[in-house]
Design an enzyme around this catalytic site. Structure first.
Site: not given
Ligand code: PBG
Ligand code: ZN
Length: 322
Positions: A121, A123, A131, A196, A206, A218, A234, A249, A275
């Protein structure tokens, strides 16, 4: 046959009978451990991640050493996230052959037998935290695909076994597959973050990865939490574009999505126990409201819903108890 001939409590009578009739079992190989490597850290320096109690950011050396310890405990695979020194508009450090992820992958492949997955990614690498590539503050889909392909290819060339695009641009799986195939990386596996959602449960991540968007959110690329039919679309598209493993996710607020995706497509399926799901349980345990038993119960729900792989910060804990 009904009660009293049938008595379901017979099969709950003692731990032995409960153990042998248990329908869903967690195995060490189900777990993928998300790990953070920070280009700012040297030697054995680590940083505590404040929003994720017990989790750390590592230097290259530190991550390799810790990965080795976990490998000895039975870890099979990790999902790697990089925190670069330099961010710019085009995320150049994300596809630098000498970038933090590229260097770490090489070292991990040299010193361990772990399956190494990399998050693909932009970001963490863009100065605006989105992203993709921006034009007039909008994330431009088709322009971004070129960059994502470059990132995935550079990870593959460094030795990544699996590349995992998490950006949610349309068409990225096809574009990445084609780029990999045209550059002798046809054996690199793609695990797509297929469904996602734009989720508040990413907040601790983050902070951990320094990837919060500087403005806006996002929601123009990640999915609306209310939608499940769209998730199936998707997933279907990503499979048709060449995804080998598909992911849902977050996991907990989307167990119905995991189940539908598994039932419908019967693909190798991963779920990301993100997370916020980790930190909320940790906080509950630390406050004394919950016990550690809530961890296995939660992870079982994700596997029972149909996920083969569990991407989770509880991985080290599970390796210890399994
Ligand atoms: C980045 C990404 C994110 C996560 C994994 N890859 C954050 C987002 O999309 O803002 C989140 C993982 C987590 O919260 O454990 N694209
Ligand atoms: Zn990202």
């Amino acid at each position: 046959m009904e009660f009293p001939t049938t008595r379901l409590r017979r099969l709950r009578k003692n731990p032995q009978i409960r153990k042998i009739i248990r329908e869903t079992k967690l195995n060490k190989e189900d777990f993928v451990y998300p790990m953070f490597v920070n280009e700012n850290l040297k030697n054995n320096e680590t940083e505590e991640i404040e929003t994720m109690p017990g989790e750390k950011r590592f230097s290259i050396e530190g991550i390799v050493n810790y990965a080795k310890i976990l490998e000895e405990k039975g870890l099979c695979s990790i999902l790697l996230f990089g925190l670069p020194l330099i961010k710019d508009e085009y995320a150049s450090s994300a596809y630098d052959p000498q970038g933090i992820v590229q260097k770490t992958v090489k070292q991990l492949k040299k010193e361990t037998n772990l399956l190494v997955m990399t998050d693909v990614c932009m970001c963490q690498y863009t100065n605006h935290g989105h992203c993709g590539i921006l034009e007039e503050n909008l994330v431009k889909n088709d322009m971004t695909l070129k960059y994502l392909s470059k990132i995935a290819l550079s990870h593959a060339k460094s030795g990544a076994d699996v590349v995992a695009p998490s950006d949610m641009m349309d068409g990225r799986i096809g574009e990445i597959r084609e780029t990999l195939d045209n550059n002798n990386q046809e054996d690199t596996i793609i695990m797509s973050y297929a469904a996602k959602y734009a989720s508040s449960y990413y907040a601790p991540f983050r902070d951990a990865a320094g990837s919060a968007p500087l403005f806006g959110d996002r929601k123009s690329y990640q999915m609306d939490s209310a939608n499940i039919q769209e998730a199936l679309r998707e997933v279907k598209l990503d499979i048709s574009e060449g995804a080998d493993i598909i992911m849902v996710k977050p996991a907990l607020a989307y167990l119905d999505v995991i189940k539908s995706v598994k039932d419908k497509f019967q693909m190798p399926t991963a779920a990301y126990n993100v997370s916020g799901e980790f930190s909320m349980i940790k906080a509950g345990i630390e406050a004394g409201y919950l016990t550690e038993d809530s961890i296995v119960e939660t992870l079982l729900s994700i596997k029972r819903a149909g996920s083969d792989l569990l991407i989770s910060h509880f991985t080290p804990y599970m390796l210890d108890i399994l």
